[in-house]
Design an enzyme around this catalytic site. Structure first.
Site, PDB file in Angstrom:
ATOM      1  CB  ALA A  44     -38.265  -5.668  31.646  1.00 58.76           C
ATOM      2  N   GLY A  45     -34.917  -4.366  30.644  1.00 56.94           N
ATOM      3  CA  GLY A  45     -33.492  -4.642  30.842  1.00 56.94           C
ATOM      4  C   GLY A  45     -33.025  -3.860  32.058  1.00 56.94           C
ATOM      5  CD  GLU A  98     -17.253 -10.274  30.840  1.00 62.07           C
ATOM      6  OE1 GLU A  98     -18.426 -10.168  30.462  1.00 62.07           O
ATOM      7  OE2 GLU A  98     -16.873  -9.947  31.979  1.00 62.07           O
TER       8      GLU A  98
HETATM    9  C1  LIG Z   1     -22.030 -10.973  26.990  1.00 64.96           C
HETATM   10  C2  LIG Z   1     -22.093  -9.557  27.520  1.00 64.96           C
HETATM   11  C3  LIG Z   1     -21.361  -9.224  28.655  1.00 64.96           C
HETATM   12  C4  LIG Z   1     -21.449  -7.925  29.174  1.00 64.96           C
HETATM   13  N1  LIG Z   1     -20.744  -7.650  30.321  1.00 64.96           N
HETATM   14  C5  LIG Z   1     -20.888  -6.441  30.912  1.00 64.96           C
HETATM   15  C6  LIG Z   1     -20.274  -6.189  32.186  1.00 64.96           C
HETATM   16  O1  LIG Z   1     -19.570  -7.037  32.728  1.00 64.96           O
HETATM   17  N2  LIG Z   1     -20.484  -4.977  32.760  1.00 64.96           N
HETATM   18  C7  LIG Z   1     -21.297  -4.021  32.188  1.00 64.96           C
HETATM   19  O2  LIG Z   1     -21.506  -2.954  32.816  1.00 64.96           O
HETATM   20  N3  LIG Z   1     -21.872  -4.209  30.978  1.00 64.96           N
HETATM   21  C8  LIG Z   1     -21.708  -5.394  30.314  1.00 64.96           C
HETATM   22  N4  LIG Z   1     -22.323  -5.640  29.103  1.00 64.96           N
HETATM   23  C9  LIG Z   1     -23.129  -4.561  28.483  1.00 64.96           C
HETATM   24  C10 LIG Z   1     -24.510  -4.496  29.132  1.00 64.96           C
HETATM   25  O3  LIG Z   1     -25.089  -5.770  29.187  1.00 64.96           O
HETATM   26  C11 LIG Z   1     -25.442  -3.532  28.388  1.00 64.96           C
HETATM   27  O4  LIG Z   1     -24.816  -2.266  28.321  1.00 64.96           O
HETATM   28  C12 LIG Z   1     -26.773  -3.410  29.137  1.00 64.96           C
HETATM   29  O5  LIG Z   1     -27.476  -4.637  29.049  1.00 64.96           O
HETATM   30  C13 LIG Z   1     -27.651  -2.282  28.582  1.00 64.96           C
HETATM   31  O6  LIG Z   1     -28.810  -2.198  29.357  1.00 64.96           O
HETATM   32  P1  LIG Z   1     -30.185  -1.691  28.720  1.00 64.96           P
HETATM   33  O7  LIG Z   1     -31.146  -1.511  29.846  1.00 64.96           O
HETATM   34  O8  LIG Z   1     -29.940  -0.546  27.825  1.00 64.96           O
HETATM   35  O9  LIG Z   1     -30.669  -2.872  27.770  1.00 64.96           O
HETATM   36  P2  LIG Z   1     -30.846  -4.436  27.998  1.00 64.96           P
HETATM   37  O10 LIG Z   1     -30.344  -4.835  29.321  1.00 64.96           O
HETATM   38  O11 LIG Z   1     -30.287  -5.067  26.789  1.00 64.96           O
HETATM   39  O12 LIG Z   1     -32.437  -4.589  27.994  1.00 64.96           O
HETATM   40  C14 LIG Z   1     -33.265  -4.332  26.902  1.00 64.96           C
HETATM   41  C15 LIG Z   1     -34.593  -4.999  27.169  1.00 64.96           C
HETATM   42  O13 LIG Z   1     -35.512  -4.641  26.147  1.00 64.96           O
HETATM   43  C16 LIG Z   1     -36.192  -5.792  25.668  1.00 64.96           C
HETATM   44  N5  LIG Z   1     -36.567  -5.533  24.282  1.00 64.96           N
HETATM   45  C17 LIG Z   1     -35.734  -5.321  23.224  1.00 64.96           C
HETATM   46  N6  LIG Z   1     -36.443  -5.087  22.113  1.00 64.96           N
HETATM   47  C18 LIG Z   1     -37.752  -5.141  22.460  1.00 64.96           C
HETATM   48  C19 LIG Z   1     -38.967  -4.955  21.761  1.00 64.96           C
HETATM   49  N7  LIG Z   1     -38.985  -4.661  20.457  1.00 64.96           N
HETATM   50  N8  LIG Z   1     -40.127  -5.071  22.438  1.00 64.96           N
HETATM   51  C20 LIG Z   1     -40.148  -5.358  23.774  1.00 64.96           C
HETATM   52  N9  LIG Z   1     -39.024  -5.542  24.488  1.00 64.96           N
HETATM   53  C21 LIG Z   1     -37.837  -5.430  23.855  1.00 64.96           C
HETATM   54  C22 LIG Z   1     -35.163  -6.912  25.831  1.00 64.96           C
HETATM   55  O14 LIG Z   1     -35.796  -8.181  25.874  1.00 64.96           O
HETATM   56  C23 LIG Z   1     -34.521  -6.528  27.156  1.00 64.96           C
HETATM   57  O15 LIG Z   1     -35.263  -7.037  28.242  1.00 64.96           O
HETATM   58  C24 LIG Z   1     -22.249  -6.921  28.531  1.00 64.96           C
HETATM   59  C25 LIG Z   1     -22.959  -7.254  27.365  1.00 64.96           C
HETATM   60  C26 LIG Z   1     -22.889  -8.556  26.863  1.00 64.96           C
HETATM   61  C27 LIG Z   1     -23.674  -8.902  25.617  1.00 64.96           C
END
Ligand SMILES: Cc1cc2nc3c(=O)[nH]c(=O)nc-3n(C[C@H](O)[C@H](O)[C@H](O)COP(=O)(O)OP(=O)(O)OC[C@H]3O[C@@H](n4cnc5c(N)ncnc54)[C@H](O)[C@@H]3O)c2cc1C
Length: 404
Positions: free
Chosen positions: A11-12, A170
């Site tokens: 739920a990212g 950041e």
């Molecule tokens: C400090 C920081 C600052 C950032 N700033 C920016 C910015 O300003 N702009 C930008 O565009 N990007 C930024 N990023 C990058 C961005 O956050 C990521 O690219 C983005 O979160 C990816 O989204 P996602 O949906 O792939 O995964 P995520 O948002 O990481 O979500 C993954 C989800 O899966 C869940 N999960 C993981 N493993 C499991 C498991 N085994 N079982 C069940 N659930 C699980 C996690 O709890 C989470 O809820 C930043 C990253 C960081 C760390």
């Protein structure tokens, strides 16, 4: 296919937005929808550096899943994904097993230690609410402890951040805001504090124009951050780090090393046996995994290239935009409509340098610095909240004060 079971993992940004969109696109007669996440909240990863520094409470960053998802339409399972078996159409969770017809994998990123000895054991990372909270508490503890010990230890006041990329910079920006407050709170002279960034390349923030990177560096230097570039972190111990520069090994005594230099896709991808490149699934233009027509991969777990063959960067912006394509194509798989290719609308990138400064590369390569970039960052953040949970969520969690 009868009434198909859609399972969304994570739920990212990518996962929750896909679920929210599917709730709108499909009725309960079309399919069943299940969302799995290891926490009962969604968090905005892009705010975690603020929680880690202590400039924003983590409850502003996290949003209970049930506040965004319609539980009448989506079954939410609070559990950890243990393995994915695409050949059997099964997902193993810590407490149960799920069978799916259509799978969306949005499990995000993990820290990559990049071969640095002791990093896993002794360094902090900024990858989740739990990590961020730990860093905040650790900083406060060391400031309090410094004053409490008879023999004062400078390593309690030295903070080393590994990596001058987006996350590292950041975080440093927030630290530069927070440290003076901590000094006041714990009666410590500001000159005793050392905040050091160690970066391998000659400059920080790859991906931003040189001028913007220089602006960022001088903004942070003016607030006490020390940059050591062209230096490689070699070893991290509980009370010091060792880096190499110009062929010499140098030690910095510290109890606080924050590693912000390496991330990789969730390792469950590799373990699932999905065809991958550097841990990410090189998805087709419709966001499906190469050999599985029923598996979509999104966000940091996916790699998708632009027309020049260059992969889009792993960002929240891309993950959210991909969710539009994934949701539409999940529907297409069910109702036989046409598949769409992923076409991003890149709005530019903004990096914050603390609460009152930022840099941005926006549409048509326009550069922004200072309050204009701060404002743009808040607009981007608020826009996401509005998309996710409408006006209500925006009013509760949004950032409206551009001067703080
Ligand atoms: C400090 C920081 C600052 C950032 N700033 C920016 C910015 O300003 N702009 C930008 O565009 N990007 C930024 N990023 C990058 C961005 O956050 C990521 O690219 C983005 O979160 C990816 O989204 P996602 O949906 O792939 O995964 P995520 O948002 O990481 O979500 C993954 C989800 O899966 C869940 N999960 C993981 N493993 C499991 C498991 N085994 N079982 C069940 N659930 C699980 C996690 O709890 C989470 O809820 C930043 C990253 C960081 C760390």
């Amino acid at each position: 296919m009868g009434k198909p079971r859609i399972v969304v993992l994570g739920a990212g940004y990518g996962g929750i937005m896909t679920a929210v969109k599917l709730e709108k696109m499909l009725s309960e007669h079309d399919a069943t929808l299940t969302l799995v996440n290891k926490n009962d909240y969604h968090y905005q990863t892009t705010w975690l550096h603020e929680n880690a520094a202590g400039t924003l409470h983590h409850d502003r960053t996290r949003i209970p899943v049930k506040e965004v998802i319609n539980l009448q339409k989506t079954e939410f399972i609070l559990d950890t994904v243990v393995s994915i078996k695409p050949d059997e159409k099964k997902v193993k969770l810590a407490d149960s097993e799920l069978q799916y017809d259509i799978l969306v994998i949005g499990l995000g990123f993990e820290t990559a230690v990049c071969g640095v000895t002791g990093l896993e054991e002794h360094a902090f990372t900024i990858g989740s609410i739990n990590n961020a909270r730990l860093i905040k508490e650790h900083l406060q503890y060391n400031f309090a402890k410094y004053q409490h010990e008879e023999e004062q230890k400078p390593e309690r006041l030295n903070i080393v951040v590994g990596g001058g990329g987006f996350t590292g910079i950041e975080f440093l920006g927030e630290l530069a805001n927070r440290i003076p407050e901590l000094c006041e709170e714990y009666d410590i002279n500001k000159t005793m504090i050392r905040i050091v960034n160690i970066e391998k390349t000659p400059t920080i923030l790859p991906g931003f124009d040189q001028q913007l990177a220089e602006y960022a560096m001088s903004s942070l230097e003016s607030r006490g951050v020390e940059f050591i570039t062209e230096a490689t972190l070699k070893e991290c111990k509980s009370d010091r780090v060792v880096y190499e520069k110009d062929g010499k090994l140098v030690e910095i005594p510290t109890y606080t090393t924050v590693w912000a230099a390496g991330v990789r896709a969730n390792s469950l991808i590799e373990k699932a046996g999905l065809d991958h490149s550097q841990g990410k699934v090189k998805v087709r233009q419709d966001m499906r995994a190469p050999d599985y027509d029923d598996v979509f991969v999104i966000g940091d777990c996916a790699m998708i290239e632009d027309k020049n063959g260059k992969p889009y960067p792993p960002t929240a912006q891309i993950a959210v935009q991909e969710s539009e394509t994934v949701a539409r194509n999940v529907k297409a798989l069910i109702d036989g409509s046409e598949f769409q290719s992923f076409k991003p609308h890149l709005l530019g990138t903004v990096a914050s340098l603390g609460q009152t400064d930022a840099i941005g590369n926006v549409l048509n390569n326009r550069q922004l610095v200072g309050w204009k970039a701060v404002l743009l960052k808040k607009i981007i953040d608020n826009r996401y909240l509005f998309k996710l949970g409408g006006f209500n969520l925006l009013m509760r969690k949004g950032k409206f004060n551009i001067f703080h």
